[in-house]
Design a protein around this motif. Structure first.
Motif, PDB file in Angstrom:
ATOM      1  N   SER A 130      18.473 -67.593  50.717  1.00 17.28           N
ATOM      2  CA  SER A 130      17.723 -68.542  51.532  1.00 17.28           C
ATOM      3  C   SER A 130      16.295 -68.631  51.037  1.00 17.28           C
ATOM      4  O   SER A 130      15.734 -67.643  50.554  1.00 17.28           O
ATOM      5  CB  SER A 130      17.749 -68.071  52.998  1.00 17.28           C
ATOM      6  N   THR A 131      15.710 -69.830  51.166  1.00 20.37           N
ATOM      7  CA  THR A 131      14.298 -70.003  50.829  1.00 20.37           C
ATOM      8  C   THR A 131      13.712 -71.152  51.630  1.00 20.37           C
ATOM      9  O   THR A 131      14.372 -72.189  51.817  1.00 20.37           O
ATOM     10  CB  THR A 131      14.106 -70.276  49.327  1.00 20.37           C
ATOM     11  N   PRO A 132      12.488 -71.018  52.117  1.00 19.43           N
ATOM     12  CA  PRO A 132      11.810 -72.155  52.734  1.00 19.43           C
ATOM     13  C   PRO A 132      11.132 -73.006  51.667  1.00 19.43           C
ATOM     14  O   PRO A 132      10.731 -72.510  50.612  1.00 19.43           O
ATOM     15  CB  PRO A 132      10.772 -71.483  53.642  1.00 19.43           C
ATOM     16  N   THR A 133      11.023 -74.297  51.933  1.00 18.63           N
ATOM     17  CA  THR A 133      10.182 -75.180  51.140  1.00 18.63           C
ATOM     18  C   THR A 133       9.172 -75.788  52.112  1.00 18.63           C
ATOM     19  O   THR A 133       9.009 -75.299  53.226  1.00 18.63           O
ATOM     20  CB  THR A 133      11.002 -76.280  50.445  1.00 18.63           C
ATOM     21  N   ALA A 134       8.504 -76.833  51.706  1.00 20.10           N
ATOM     22  CA  ALA A 134       7.516 -77.441  52.595  1.00 20.10           C
ATOM     23  C   ALA A 134       8.147 -77.996  53.866  1.00 20.10           C
ATOM     24  O   ALA A 134       7.525 -77.988  54.937  1.00 20.10           O
ATOM     25  CB  ALA A 134       6.775 -78.550  51.853  1.00 20.10           C
ATOM     26  N   ARG A 135       9.412 -78.453  53.790  1.00 19.62           N
ATOM     27  CA  ARG A 135      10.010 -79.143  54.938  1.00 19.62           C
ATOM     28  C   ARG A 135      11.379 -78.636  55.348  1.00 19.62           C
ATOM     29  O   ARG A 135      11.916 -79.053  56.382  1.00 19.62           O
ATOM     30  CB  ARG A 135      10.096 -80.652  54.625  1.00 19.62           C
ATOM     31  N   ILE A 136      11.991 -77.768  54.571  1.00 25.11           N
ATOM     32  CA  ILE A 136      13.338 -77.291  54.897  1.00 25.11           C
ATOM     33  C   ILE A 136      13.447 -75.793  54.651  1.00 25.11           C
ATOM     34  O   ILE A 136      12.592 -75.178  54.007  1.00 25.11           O
ATOM     35  CB  ILE A 136      14.422 -78.009  54.059  1.00 25.11           C
ATOM     36  N   ALA A 181      16.779 -70.388  46.002  1.00 24.60           N
ATOM     37  CA  ALA A 181      16.969 -69.422  47.074  1.00 24.60           C
ATOM     38  C   ALA A 181      17.207 -68.019  46.525  1.00 24.60           C
ATOM     39  O   ALA A 181      16.714 -67.028  47.079  1.00 24.60           O
ATOM     40  CB  ALA A 181      18.134 -69.847  47.966  1.00 24.60           C
ATOM     41  N   ALA A 182      17.965 -67.918  45.421  1.00 23.03           N
ATOM     42  CA  ALA A 182      18.196 -66.613  44.810  1.00 23.03           C
ATOM     43  C   ALA A 182      16.893 -66.044  44.263  1.00 23.03           C
ATOM     44  O   ALA A 182      16.628 -64.838  44.360  1.00 23.03           O
ATOM     45  CB  ALA A 182      19.232 -66.729  43.700  1.00 23.03           C
ATOM     46  N   ARG A 183      16.079 -66.907  43.683  1.00 26.65           N
ATOM     47  CA  ARG A 183      14.782 -66.476  43.147  1.00 26.65           C
ATOM     48  C   ARG A 183      13.950 -65.819  44.249  1.00 26.65           C
ATOM     49  O   ARG A 183      13.335 -64.768  44.025  1.00 26.65           O
ATOM     50  CB  ARG A 183      14.059 -67.688  42.563  1.00 26.65           C
ATOM     51  N   ARG A 184      13.924 -66.425  45.421  1.00 31.21           N
ATOM     52  CA  ARG A 184      13.112 -65.871  46.496  1.00 31.21           C
ATOM     53  C   ARG A 184      13.772 -64.648  47.123  1.00 31.21           C
ATOM     54  O   ARG A 184      13.117 -63.656  47.424  1.00 31.21           O
ATOM     55  CB  ARG A 184      12.865 -66.913  47.584  1.00 31.21           C
ATOM     56  N   THR A 185      15.094 -64.712  47.339  1.00 29.77           N
ATOM     57  CA  THR A 185      15.791 -63.625  48.012  1.00 29.77           C
ATOM     58  C   THR A 185      15.777 -62.341  47.184  1.00 29.77           C
ATOM     59  O   THR A 185      15.573 -61.242  47.713  1.00 29.77           O
ATOM     60  CB  THR A 185      17.242 -64.029  48.315  1.00 29.77           C
ATOM     61  N   LEU A 186      16.001 -62.472  45.870  1.00 34.38           N
ATOM     62  CA  LEU A 186      16.119 -61.309  45.005  1.00 34.38           C
ATOM     63  C   LEU A 186      14.865 -61.018  44.189  1.00 34.38           C
ATOM     64  O   LEU A 186      14.829 -60.065  43.412  1.00 34.38           O
ATOM     65  CB  LEU A 186      17.325 -61.488  44.070  1.00 34.38           C
ATOM     66  N   ARG A 187      13.843 -61.873  44.334  1.00 37.27           N
ATOM     67  CA  ARG A 187      12.529 -61.635  43.716  1.00 37.27           C
ATOM     68  C   ARG A 187      12.609 -61.495  42.198  1.00 37.27           C
ATOM     69  O   ARG A 187      11.975 -60.636  41.592  1.00 37.27           O
ATOM     70  CB  ARG A 187      11.892 -60.367  44.317  1.00 37.27           C
ATOM     71  N   LYS A 188      13.390 -62.371  41.587  1.00 34.99           N
ATOM     72  CA  LYS A 188      13.482 -62.413  40.127  1.00 34.99           C
ATOM     73  C   LYS A 188      13.555 -63.866  39.679  1.00 34.99           C
ATOM     74  O   LYS A 188      14.007 -64.734  40.441  1.00 34.99           O
ATOM     75  CB  LYS A 188      14.710 -61.651  39.624  1.00 34.99           C
ATOM     76  N   PRO A 189      13.125 -64.174  38.464  1.00 32.65           N
ATOM     77  CA  PRO A 189      13.195 -65.564  37.995  1.00 32.65           C
ATOM     78  C   PRO A 189      14.632 -66.053  37.892  1.00 32.65           C
ATOM     79  O   PRO A 189      15.540 -65.269  37.602  1.00 32.65           O
ATOM     80  CB  PRO A 189      12.518 -65.514  36.620  1.00 32.65           C
ATOM     81  N   CYS A 190      14.821 -67.340  38.129  1.00 30.33           N
ATOM     82  CA  CYS A 190      16.160 -67.926  38.056  1.00 30.33           C
ATOM     83  C   CYS A 190      16.039 -69.382  37.634  1.00 30.33           C
ATOM     84  O   CYS A 190      15.435 -70.186  38.345  1.00 30.33           O
ATOM     85  CB  CYS A 190      16.874 -67.808  39.405  1.00 30.33           C
ATOM     86  N   ARG A 191      16.595 -69.694  36.476  1.00 28.45           N
ATOM     87  CA  ARG A 191      16.575 -71.060  35.963  1.00 28.45           C
ATOM     88  C   ARG A 191      17.959 -71.543  35.550  1.00 28.45           C
ATOM     89  O   ARG A 191      18.257 -72.718  35.581  1.00 28.45           O
ATOM     90  CB  ARG A 191      15.635 -71.165  34.762  1.00 28.45           C
TER      91      ARG A 191
END
Length: 279
Positions: A130-136, A181-191
């Motif tokens: 999960s991750t928040p953005t400006a509106r979701i 969401a994975a980038r934020r949840t697991l605190r690692k880069p994801c591209r």
């Protein structure tokens, strides 16, 4: 009271809309279907099982069960055994047809697992991110999250009848939101995002940039704004038939709520539950 004390906090911040790729996809396909799935209570009755969905779910569950085992037991033979444990005949014409597709699925998972380095531990199997953005708040469950050379990789299993390309991976809003969401949840880069098509063994890959991820987020936020506006207007007494109109087309053939939608029944023919299996 706060204003009387001399404090001015301005307008209350707008509540973030929680969305999953499934919700966004349903809204884009048909607002009426969205209403029936996520708004109406009680939920209208759904149709029966589709064989192609059963096939996909069984393969996903078998691979999840495989990765729940110790690394030394993650063999192609064990993958087939897990498939047998997970198997269901729901939606197939009969036991004979189900056996044919079970045999195909055995070959898919055997070949797929045979080509994997199963000694490597994924960081997530069916992992909720999960991750928040400006509106979701974008969230969802990822089939598999690998860690390769310090970066996360999103892996999505596919069992449909058509092979997939890099354009499919690039254009997938679900994969893009999972990456963020994975980038934020697991605190690692994801591209990097990957579609693993088990029937062909093909892997469709895309490397996102910050700009390409931002474009997906922007489209998701626009859809979420529409969803939120419809919900607020409905709560204020709006007409659900106007706020959630049907969007008819070929997709009406396999809609779960077809029986409750006269427009959908007129737009597309009724199919047998096994009609969307690969021939």
């Amino acid at each position: 009271m706060q204003e009387q004390l001399g404090f001015d906090f301005g307008a209350m911040p707008k509540k973030l809309v929680r969305v999953t790729p499934s919700k966004l996809s349903t809204w884009a396909d048909c607002p009426r279907r969205f209403r029936m799935a996520y708004v109406d209570r009680p939920t209208p009755p759904r149709g029966g099982a589709w064989a192609h969905n059963t096939l996909g779910a069984v393969v996903h569950n078998a691979l999840k069960a495989l990765f729940d085992l110790p690394a030394e037991r993650r063999t192609p033979e064990q993958a087939v055994a897990q498939l047998h444990r997970q198997w269901k005949n729901d939606g197939f014409r009969d036991a004979e047809q189900a056996a044919v597709y079970r045999g195909r699925a055995e070959g898919w998972v055997r070949d797929y697992v045979g080509g994997l380095d199963t000694s490597i531990e994924p960081l997530g199997i069916e992992r909720w991110v999960s991750t928040p953005t400006a509106r979701i708040v974008a969230e969802g469950r990822v089939d598999r999250i690998d860690l390769r050379e310090g970066e996360l990789v999103i892996v999505d299993y596919k069992t449909g009848r058509h092979a997939l390309s890099a354009d499919d991976a690039r254009g997938s809003q679900a994969l893009a939101l999972y990456a963020l969401a994975a980038r934020r949840t697991l605190r690692k880069p994801c591209r990097r995002v990957e579609l693993h098509h088990l029937p062909t063994g093909a892997v469709a890959v895309w490397e996102h940039t910050d700009e390409s991820l931002a474009r997906h987020v922007s489209r998701a936020e626009e859809a979420a704004d529409e969803i939120g506006l419809a919900a607020d207007t409905l709560a204020a007494g709006g007409d659900p038939e106007i706020l959630y109109p049907p969007r008819t087309g070929n997709q009406c053939t396999w809609c779960d709520f077809r029986r409750s939608c006269p427009e959908g029944q007129q737009a597309a023919p009724t199919l047998d539950p096994w009609a969307l299996l690969a021939p």
